[in-house]
Design a protein around this motif. Structure first.
Motif, mmCIF file in Angstrom:
data_model
loop_
_atom_site.group_PDB
_atom_site.id
_atom_site.type_symbol
_atom_site.label_atom_id
_atom_site.label_comp_id
_atom_site.label_asym_id
_atom_site.label_seq_id
_atom_site.Cartn_x
_atom_site.Cartn_y
_atom_site.Cartn_z
ATOM 1 N N SER A 231 0.832 -1.207 0.000
ATOM 2 C CA SER A 231 0.000 0.000 0.000
ATOM 3 C C SER A 231 0.865 1.255 0.000
ATOM 4 O O SER A 231 0.562 2.235 -0.680
ATOM 5 C CB SER A 231 -0.927 0.007 1.216
ATOM 6 O OG SER A 231 -1.806 -1.097 1.190
ATOM 7 N N SER B 273 2.263 1.787 -3.443
ATOM 8 C CA SER B 273 1.291 1.623 -4.528
ATOM 9 C C SER B 273 1.215 2.824 -5.463
ATOM 10 O O SER B 273 0.746 2.708 -6.586
ATOM 11 C CB SER B 273 -0.101 1.369 -3.934
ATOM 12 O OG SER B 273 -0.578 2.537 -3.268
ATOM 13 N N SER C 164 -0.716 5.196 -4.821
ATOM 14 C CA SER C 164 -2.056 5.720 -4.569
ATOM 15 C C SER C 164 -2.098 6.361 -3.191
ATOM 16 O O SER C 164 -1.915 5.685 -2.181
ATOM 17 C CB SER C 164 -3.093 4.591 -4.630
ATOM 18 O OG SER C 164 -4.325 4.999 -4.061
ATOM 19 N N GLU D 213 -4.683 7.492 -1.696
ATOM 20 C CA GLU D 213 -5.843 6.980 -0.970
ATOM 21 C C GLU D 213 -5.501 5.667 -0.269
ATOM 22 O O GLU D 213 -5.874 5.445 0.885
ATOM 23 C CB GLU D 213 -7.026 6.777 -1.928
ATOM 24 C CG GLU D 213 -7.625 8.062 -2.469
ATOM 25 C CD GLU D 213 -6.778 8.692 -3.572
ATOM 26 O OE1 GLU D 213 -5.860 8.000 -4.088
ATOM 27 O OE2 GLU D 213 -7.007 9.863 -3.897
ATOM 28 N N ARG D 214 -4.775 4.792 -0.979
ATOM 29 C CA ARG D 214 -4.426 3.510 -0.372
ATOM 30 C C ARG D 214 -3.410 3.699 0.749
ATOM 31 O O ARG D 214 -3.454 3.000 1.762
ATOM 32 C CB ARG D 214 -3.883 2.561 -1.447
ATOM 33 C CG ARG D 214 -3.717 1.130 -0.933
ATOM 34 C CD ARG D 214 -3.345 0.174 -2.036
ATOM 35 N NE ARG D 214 -3.063 -1.152 -1.500
ATOM 36 C CZ ARG D 214 -2.527 -2.146 -2.185
ATOM 37 N NH1 ARG D 214 -2.231 -1.964 -3.463
ATOM 38 N NH2 ARG D 214 -2.297 -3.307 -1.615
ATOM 39 N N TYR D 215 -2.494 4.651 0.563
ATOM 40 C CA TYR D 215 -1.516 4.919 1.615
ATOM 41 C C TYR D 215 -2.213 5.428 2.874
ATOM 42 O O TYR D 215 -1.926 4.983 3.983
ATOM 43 C CB TYR D 215 -0.490 5.943 1.119
ATOM 44 C CG TYR D 215 0.623 6.228 2.109
ATOM 45 C CD1 TYR D 215 1.708 5.363 2.220
ATOM 46 C CD2 TYR D 215 0.600 7.346 2.931
ATOM 47 C CE1 TYR D 215 2.730 5.603 3.120
ATOM 48 C CE2 TYR D 215 1.609 7.593 3.841
ATOM 49 C CZ TYR D 215 2.677 6.727 3.929
ATOM 50 O OH TYR D 215 3.686 6.966 4.826
ATOM 51 N N GLU E 47 -5.213 4.894 3.759
ATOM 52 C CA GLU E 47 -6.045 3.837 4.330
ATOM 53 C C GLU E 47 -5.297 3.050 5.393
ATOM 54 O O GLU E 47 -5.898 2.556 6.364
ATOM 55 C CB GLU E 47 -6.513 2.882 3.227
ATOM 56 C CG GLU E 47 -7.420 1.764 3.730
ATOM 57 C CD GLU E 47 -7.671 0.694 2.673
ATOM 58 O OE1 GLU E 47 -8.219 -0.373 3.038
ATOM 59 O OE2 GLU E 47 -7.309 0.918 1.501
ATOM 60 N N THR E 48 -3.990 2.954 5.246
ATOM 61 C CA THR E 48 -3.214 2.190 6.222
ATOM 62 C C THR E 48 -3.377 2.765 7.633
ATOM 63 O O THR E 48 -3.439 2.019 8.613
ATOM 64 C CB THR E 48 -1.724 2.160 5.842
ATOM 65 O OG1 THR E 48 -1.186 3.494 5.839
ATOM 66 C CG2 THR E 48 -1.509 1.534 4.464
#
Length: 362
Positions: free
Chosen positions: A58, A61, A63, A65-67, A69-70
């Protein structure tokens, strides 16, 4: 003969850490256990190795948003006193085992009140955890002092409240104040009231600036807000130009930062993940060190970046052929820049850091 420069020996070197996020450094196994204990059911995996791999993927990635999210997952399990104490205690123990002798670890109290904790209860839980972890580390043969930086989120409106909390607890191992979060659209000047209060109270603060956003963010953090240090500050390199012969020309802001010895809290692996740097080998830390800026080495988020102070230093050694003298230089820079009384900083430099590196150079 000097000790070889490899991860095993680098781990034994005394280190100073100024930029590390508590919610970015959980052990994967602890995250899983806390999720089960608190009823948090949104983890992407309940296998420690798979979860660690998910965080790494993540983070790399590309992204945002994905980072981000962690952190939803780590903060999600840090909503009660017992969880906060455990995470903080393990943080202190993990840093000590990595050779860190002094650390300022930051967290945002406002992110840990979803289950009813008051802001001051969050702070006290984390401080109790740091103290317990430091005692456990010393029992295991590793001495460390861990202090807290209280962070306010730059997109929210609680910075004055958090600043007052930092001042209220500054005699109980709260070293100072910080703001973090998205730089673009949320300039530090939105929180001038907090910074003016801190200056009136002779309190210390750092500001995340010059990571995702450029020179205007650094300029505002310093000239409007009066920051003592810059969290990351990577983009100060945008104010430096190199001639064909390698001669560097510093712009007004870069010259000011260097002349005033303003500390740069650089986090190489994290900076690569967030595209603030192309790679470790091309990280601005190289030219900034050559130009004698007050550069420090840090971890940022040890879980997301899969890093430690040892791995960060080892990566710099590989990329720039740094020596023990260079690693000591980074470490002394950090200790000089700590939010700690001068005599205590000097004592750690003279009694711990320099003897530690001297032994590795013998």
């Amino acid at each position: 003969m000097p000790s070889p420069l490899d991860p095993d020996t680098i781990r034994t070197a005394p280190k100073v850490l100024l930029h590390d996020h508590l919610d970015g450094g959980l052990r994967p196994a602890t995250l899983i256990e806390l999720a089960e204990a608190t009823g948090y059911d949104a983890l992407p995996s309940t296998d420690a190795r798979e979860l660690a791999r998910w965080f790494a993927e993540s983070a790399y990635s590309g992204s945002l948003e994905r980072y981000l999210e962690t952190f939803t997952h780590t903060v999600g399990v840090m909503q009660d006193r017992d969880s906060l104490v455990r995470v903080a205690s393990e943080c202190a123990q993990d840093l000590a085992a990595d050779g860190v002798v002094y650390a300022e670890v930051r967290f945002a109290p406002e992110l840990h009140v979803e289950h009813g904790l008051a802001l001051h209860e969050v702070v006290e839980a984390v401080l109790d955890g740091f103290a317990a972890g430091s005692r456990a580390a010393e029992a295991a043969g590793h001495r460390i002092r861990v202090r807290a930086l209280l962070t306010a989120m730059r997109h929210a409106a609680r910075s004055r409240e958090i600043a007052e909390l930092a001042v209220a607890y500054r005699d109980r191992e709260v070293a100072g104040f910080d703001i973090a979060g998205a730089e673009a659209g949320f300039p530090p000047t939105r929180h001038l009231d907090a910074f003016e209060f801190l200056r009136r109270e002779n309190a210390h603060f750092t500001i995340h600036a010059g990571e995702a956003f450029g020179l205007p963010s650094i300029w505002e953090a310093l000239q409007w807000c009066g920051a003592d240090r810059l969290g990351h500050g990577v983009r100060i390199v945008d104010d430096i130009s190199l001639a064909f012969d390698g001669t560097a020309h510093l712009g007004r802001l870069a010259e000011y930062v260097r002349d005033k010895r303003i500390p740069l809290e650089m986090c190489p692996t994290s900076n690569v993940q967030t595209a603030a740097a192309e790679s470790i080998a091309k990280h601005p830390i190289g030219i900034l060190k050559d130009l004698r800026f007050r550069v420090t080495v840090n971890t940022d988020n040890r879980l997301m970046s899969g890093c430690s102070m040892t791995s960060e230093m080892a990566a710099l050694v590989e990329a720039f052929d740094y020596t023990w003298d260079d690693l000591q230089w980074f470490t002394v820079n950090a200790m000089k820049s700590a939010f700690l009384p001068f005599d205590q900083r000097l004592r750690l430099i003279d009694d711990v850091i320099k003897p530690g590196y001297a032994a590795l150079l013998a």
